[in-house]
Design a protein around this motif. Structure first.
Motif, PDB file in Angstrom:
ATOM      1  N   TRP A 220       0.795  -1.222   0.000  1.00 47.90           N
ATOM      2  CA  TRP A 220       0.000   0.000   0.000  1.00 47.90           C
ATOM      3  C   TRP A 220       0.833   1.280   0.000  1.00 47.90           C
ATOM      4  N   GLN A 221       2.088   1.203   0.383  1.00 49.22           N
ATOM      5  CA  GLN A 221       2.922   2.401   0.371  1.00 49.22           C
ATOM      6  C   GLN A 221       3.537   2.668  -0.997  1.00 49.22           C
ATOM      7  N   ASN A 222       3.685   1.646  -1.817  1.00 50.89           N
ATOM      8  CA  ASN A 222       4.394   1.807  -3.083  1.00 50.89           C
ATOM      9  C   ASN A 222       3.559   1.439  -4.298  1.00 50.89           C
ATOM     10  N   GLY A 223       2.261   1.295  -4.133  1.00 54.10           N
ATOM     11  CA  GLY A 223       1.409   0.929  -5.249  1.00 54.10           C
ATOM     12  C   GLY A 223       0.115   1.704  -5.251  1.00 54.10           C
ATOM     13  N   SER A 224      -0.706   1.412  -6.243  1.00 55.48           N
ATOM     14  CA  SER A 224      -1.972   2.115  -6.421  1.00 55.48           C
ATOM     15  C   SER A 224      -3.149   1.362  -5.819  1.00 55.48           C
ATOM     16  N   GLY A 225      -2.901   0.217  -5.218  1.00 55.79           N
ATOM     17  CA  GLY A 225      -3.975  -0.627  -4.726  1.00 55.79           C
ATOM     18  C   GLY A 225      -4.369  -1.703  -5.714  1.00 55.79           C
ATOM     19  N   TRP A 226      -4.046  -1.491  -6.996  1.00 62.04           N
ATOM     20  CA  TRP A 226      -4.289  -2.499  -8.018  1.00 62.04           C
ATOM     21  C   TRP A 226      -3.099  -3.444  -8.163  1.00 62.04           C
ATOM     22  N   ASP A 227      -2.004  -3.152  -7.448  1.00 63.56           N
ATOM     23  CA  ASP A 227      -0.813  -3.998  -7.484  1.00 63.56           C
ATOM     24  C   ASP A 227      -0.995  -5.145  -6.486  1.00 63.56           C
TER      25      ASP A 227
END
Length: 458
Positions: A220-227
């Motif tokens: 969640w810190q390094n992605g858009s939520g779709w990762d």
């Protein structure tokens, strides 16, 4: 850009007054708190489309939130300000009367100086920023009801912040708990990981809940939520609670409370003997202490209307008191204690039922280890031996008003006493001084104004 905890909770928690005080909760799932039954009203240029979608099993919501903060002389640099806005698109598709798909996407725009501002003012009251995506998948879940709608089950991409350690007990900065961020590392309200929750209604106004999510900060810190496959899980984060939510339909002096417990399974480094500069053994071979049993704590928060004067208006004139306390167990925790308390006066302006004024005090207690760590880090970096007080405070005054029938404006000022340096401790040349932070927050029910959804404000 996106912010871990300070922006979204502030919009949901300060721009939107608590339900027991009477004003409608603009962005919550429940209908507005009014005297008498709520009547869903589709009004606006797209009202026919909104009603048609609802009749065919699709409910839409679109909200816009914006916050501005200014710290004229507070912080390491002083004179910093920031602006942050977000559109929240929410859709619910009803597969059957008891089964639905919930989808929420957050668009993070516009923003100004968010990173620089939060690093400049970083302390335990303003947890650290997380910046990455222009948009974030906030929720994509399957939700079902059982046993005459008394049991609700939800699973998918989600977070815990909307349903646990909730923000609806008061307005202003003073009651936005930092335990979620500083201790549990729960994703912010616009972010999501894999998880699930159950809620069981013991009574119409009392609910028992349990939620669990994967502990995957990289995701969640390094992605858009779709990762969905990014990062590696470190374990789980779980919270259980019991909530009681009376309104003015139930009582002249309604009571709200939430009592709960939380656990993060991942080991944590000691607040003093960790891998940073404040470790007294820092050097080529530092002594690092890791606590393997995870993080466990308990909390309670409540709001009680202690006086009301029903006058036939939508919201009775009333005075409410509120408070909360959070305690984390275990050796080497950095912030074992947090608490807040205050009062709010509402319903005094019949033509503006959302009008509220209030004040609060917020306390965060550093452990001996954390206070010593910050002192050591300053000494190591700059040669300045300056102790860090363990007792830190924020004093807040705030006011709320309705705007254009579909929005809420919240303004306020907070004065910080003995702020620590939660992020910049290893690089600071001295303690931050006591000073003011000013803020203004706007929240608009755009879909209600357009007619795509029923209006949620009075």
């Amino acid at each position: 850009m996106r912010i871990l905890y300070i922006t979204v909770p502030l919009m949901l928690g300060t721009a939107i007054p608590a339900s027991a005080a009477g004003p409608a909760i603009l962005l919550e799932e429940e209908p507005p708190i009014i005297v008498g039954p709520p009547v869903p009203t589709y009004s606006g240029p797209l009202a026919d489309i909104g009603r048609s979608l609802h009749d065919n099993g699709i409910d839409l919501r679109l909200d816009y939130l914006n916050i501005y903060q200014n710290a004229p002389t507070f912080g390491f640099a002083g004179g910093s300000s920031a602006n942050y806005g977000m559109f929240i698109f929410d859709a619910t598709g009803y597969l059957s009367p008891d089964l639905r798909v919930k989808f929420t996407e957050t668009i993070n725009a516009p923003s100004y100086n968010v990173d620089g501002y939060l690093f400049d003012t970083s302390n335990a009251f303003f947890p650290v920023p997380v910046v990455d995506s222009d948009t974030d998948l906030t929720r994509l879940t399957l939700e079902a009801d059982f046993f005459d709608d008394r049991l609700q089950v939800e699973a998918g991409r989600m977070g815990l912040a909307r349903d646990f350690m909730t923000k609806g007990f008061c307005g202003g900065l003073g009651c936005l708990n930092s335990t979620q961020a500083n201790t549990l590392n729960v994703p912010g309200e616009s972010l999501a990981v894999w998880g699930g929750r159950v809620a069981y209604k013991l009574k119409p106004d009392t609910t028992l809940g349990f939620g669990i999510i994967e502990d995957n900060p990289d995701n969640w810190q390094n992605g858009s939520g779709w990762d969905w496959q990014a990062g590696s899980s470190e374990g789980y984060i779980a919270i259980a609670n019991i909530r009681h939510d009376e309104t003015f339909r139930d009582s002249l002096n309604p009571l709200q409370f939430e009592v709960g417990a939380y656990h993060r399974s991942a080991p944590y480094e000691d607040a003093l003997y960790n891998d940073g500069w404040g470790n007294p053994t820092f050097g080529a071979s530092p002594t690092i202490v890791t606590h393997e049993n995870g993080t466990t704590g308990v909390y309670a928060q409540a709001r009680k209307v202690i006086w009301s004067n029903p006058s036939g208006g939508m919201i009775p004139e009333n005075l409410a008191i509120y408070g909360g306390i959070f305690h984390t167990f275990g050796e080497g925790q950095a912030y074992p204690w947090e608490a807040y308390a205050g009062l709010e006066y509402s319903g005094f302006w019949a033509e503006n039922p959302l009008a509220t004024i209030g004040a609060s005090v917020h306390y965060i207690g550093l452990s001996d280890e954390r206070a010593q760590y910050e002192r050591n880090a300053r000494l190591f970096f700059s040669g300045l031996d300056e102790a860090q007080p363990k007792d830190t405070f924020m004093f807040d005054v705030h006011a709320t008003t309705g705007v254009f029938d579909i929005g809420i404006l919240d303004v306020g000022a907070a004065y910080l006493v003995n702020p620590n340096t939660s992020v910049m401790a290893d690089y600071s040349t001295g303690r931050m001084k006591d000073d003011f932070v000013f803020y203004a927050a706007l929240a608009f029910d755009l879909s209600g104004g357009l007619g795509l959804s029923p209006r949620r404000g009075p």
